[in-house]
Design an enzyme around this catalytic site. Structure first.
Site, PDB file in Angstrom:
ATOM      1  N   TYR A 104      53.689  37.917  41.323  1.00 50.55           N
ATOM      2  CA  TYR A 104      53.871  38.126  39.890  1.00 50.55           C
ATOM      3  C   TYR A 104      54.044  39.623  39.614  1.00 50.55           C
ATOM      4  O   TYR A 104      53.298  40.456  40.133  1.00 50.55           O
ATOM      5  CB  TYR A 104      52.611  37.571  39.231  1.00 50.55           C
ATOM      6  CG  TYR A 104      52.312  37.810  37.792  1.00 50.55           C
ATOM      7  CD1 TYR A 104      53.161  37.368  36.790  1.00 50.55           C
ATOM      8  CD2 TYR A 104      51.109  38.430  37.437  1.00 50.55           C
ATOM      9  CE1 TYR A 104      52.828  37.553  35.451  1.00 50.55           C
ATOM     10  CE2 TYR A 104      50.762  38.615  36.113  1.00 50.55           C
ATOM     11  CZ  TYR A 104      51.632  38.173  35.117  1.00 50.55           C
ATOM     12  OH  TYR A 104      51.299  38.358  33.804  1.00 50.55           O
ATOM     13  N   LYS A 128      48.216  29.764  30.760  1.00 48.39           N
ATOM     14  CA  LYS A 128      49.331  28.856  31.027  1.00 48.39           C
ATOM     15  C   LYS A 128      48.900  27.394  30.819  1.00 48.39           C
ATOM     16  O   LYS A 128      48.685  26.957  29.715  1.00 48.39           O
ATOM     17  CB  LYS A 128      49.858  29.098  32.434  1.00 48.39           C
ATOM     18  CG  LYS A 128      50.155  30.553  32.788  1.00 48.39           C
ATOM     19  CD  LYS A 128      51.229  31.187  31.947  1.00 48.39           C
ATOM     20  CE  LYS A 128      51.811  32.447  32.566  1.00 48.39           C
ATOM     21  NZ  LYS A 128      50.993  33.648  32.451  1.00 48.39           N
ATOM     22  N   ARG A 143      28.412  39.832  25.684  1.00 53.01           N
ATOM     23  CA  ARG A 143      29.402  40.258  26.670  1.00 53.01           C
ATOM     24  C   ARG A 143      29.278  39.506  27.987  1.00 53.01           C
ATOM     25  O   ARG A 143      30.248  39.362  28.736  1.00 53.01           O
ATOM     26  CB  ARG A 143      29.273  41.767  26.895  1.00 53.01           C
ATOM     27  CG  ARG A 143      30.232  42.346  27.911  1.00 53.01           C
ATOM     28  CD  ARG A 143      30.386  43.848  27.756  1.00 53.01           C
ATOM     29  NE  ARG A 143      29.105  44.524  27.685  1.00 53.01           N
ATOM     30  CZ  ARG A 143      28.392  44.911  28.734  1.00 53.01           C
ATOM     31  NH1 ARG A 143      28.823  44.635  29.963  1.00 53.01           N
ATOM     32  NH2 ARG A 143      27.254  45.562  28.576  1.00 53.01           N
ATOM     33  N   ASP A 159      46.567  33.515  43.671  1.00 51.91           N
ATOM     34  CA  ASP A 159      46.967  33.172  42.310  1.00 51.91           C
ATOM     35  C   ASP A 159      47.523  31.758  42.356  1.00 51.91           C
ATOM     36  O   ASP A 159      48.592  31.509  42.922  1.00 51.91           O
ATOM     37  CB  ASP A 159      48.026  34.169  41.823  1.00 51.91           C
ATOM     38  CG  ASP A 159      48.442  33.929  40.377  1.00 51.91           C
ATOM     39  OD1 ASP A 159      48.251  32.808  39.863  1.00 51.91           O
ATOM     40  OD2 ASP A 159      48.991  34.865  39.765  1.00 51.91           O
TER      41      ASP A 159
END
Length: 386
Positions: free
Chosen positions: A105, A202, A52, A177
């Site tokens: 966003y 993206k 993890r 961002d």
């Protein structure tokens, strides 16, 4: 070292992989230790102790993104929204206040207006073009100024250095961002930002086949961010990290093609009689062009347009018949996309002007003349159905 070289070289260690060019995919939950001493040894980041917290595949990707970002510490998480959520949660507590750009966003707004509000964190949205005026909105309990430049639907460019200076003088952390530009075309940390976020889904992935986010922080926030991100327990999967590493190697050549195609398409659309406005900061007549020219070294393939007044049946006829432009969320892959965007409902501080319908386009890697022909046929359907 040139960024194009970093993209190819960073995070690759053939000497650790028996000469293999690409790092391996380490899928792991349990890590075995040879003895008690090793089991009990304190582990500094990055070090493999449990799946993890990351394995070599994730650490290689983080090293590469960190090199492209220009320093700091990079962490990988399970999606772009996860990066936004975990970065903000690492920086706020109940009773705090944050400032978020009105061009953010949509899922960022959803998180701020939903979970953060229930968590006791107040959000104030601000005009994306406020610049140094952000200082007037900072309160004693303001902890974060959140930026997105350009906005991924309306494409306003923010004066990031001025906003960072105003925030820093008041002890407020800045988060940005930077998915639109990637660190190839804009380096947030070099412009004063404390936390740089990317939806690696993206352009880093580049092939529409993975979900991932990255969080890169200045050294002063590294321990705090890492602890909170690990608390959330949503690491990026090893296979996705490997795909992101593969995508990263070709980022420079892909973005160059996306940029060239998008600018050519934006200029072509600006001359179309059906188009009222093109929203692309690389165009000289765009309101954000001066800031974009000052701070950015390139533009990606994403921009928007506003059409002249046409009804929904006409717009539907245009979009439904497109052959090369797909209609789907996300962007940054090799394929071209187009979606209608309802901007008025996403603005609370700077209302979006009424007018014709707006569209968001992502220009992929297809031949630009073929894409123009697809849209030209769509415009004929638009007019015929009007």
């Amino acid at each position: 070292m040139d960024d194009r070289t970093k993209l190819v070289d960073a995070g690759r260690h053939p000497e650790q992989q028996k000469g293999t060019v690409n790092p391996g995919v380490y899928r792991a939950s349990t890590i075995l230790f040879p003895n008690v001493a090793e089991f009990e040894r304190p582990r500094a980041y990055p070090d493999v102790g449990y799946g993890r917290y990351g394995t070599s595949t994730a650490f290689n990707l983080q090293e590469a993104v960190q090199a492209l970002e220009g320093g700091g510490q990079c962490l990988t998480v399970s999606s772009g929204k996860a990066a936004i959520v975990q970065a903000l949660l690492a920086l706020v507590e109940p009773g705090d206040h944050i400032l978020v750009t009105d061009s953010a966003y949509g899922p960022t707004r959803t998180f701020a207006d939903g979970f953060l509000k229930r968590f006791g964190v107040e959000t104030t949205y601000y005009d994306p073009t406020i610049g140094a005026g952000i200082a007037g909105l900072i309160r004693p309990n303001t902890r974060v100024v959140f930026m997105e430049s350009p906005g991924s639907l309306t494409f306003e460019v923010q004066d990031v250095p001025a906003m960072c200076q105003a925030a820093r003088e008041r002890g407020v952390v800045t988060v940005m961002d930077n998915t639109w530009a990637t660190p190839l075309f804009f380096k947030p940390l070099a412009h004063g930002v404390d936390v740089s976020i990317l939806a690696a889904t993206k352009y880093i992935g580049g092939h529409s086949d993975l979900l991932m986010g990255t969080i890169t922080t200045v050294p002063a926030l590294a321990d705090q961010m890492r602890a909170r991100v690990h608390d959330m327990g949503t690491p990026a999967a090893a296979d996705d990290c490997w795909l992101a590493l593969r995508g990263l190697r070709t980022l420079a050549v892909r973005l160059a093609q996306h940029q060239a195609g998008a600018i050519a398409m934006a200029e072509w659309l600006a001359a179309r009689p059906e188009v009222a406005r093109v929203m692309h900061p690389a165009l000289p007549d765009d309101p954000g062009h001066a800031l974009w020219s000052r701070d950015f070294t390139g533009a990606s393939g994403l921009f928007g347009i506003r059409l002249k007044p046409f009804g929904k049946p006409a717009l539907t006829a245009m979009l439904d018949g497109l052959e090369l432009f797909g209609m789907g969320f996300s962007w940054g892959g090799y394929e071209s996309l187009i979606i209608p965007s309802r901007l008025a409902r996403l603005r609370t501080v700077t209302p979006w002007p009424e007018g014709g319908p707006t569209l968001r386009l992502h220009i992929g890697l297809e031949a630009i003349d073929d894409l123009k022909a697809d849209l030209a046929a769509g415009f004929e359907r638009l007019k015929a159905a009007a």
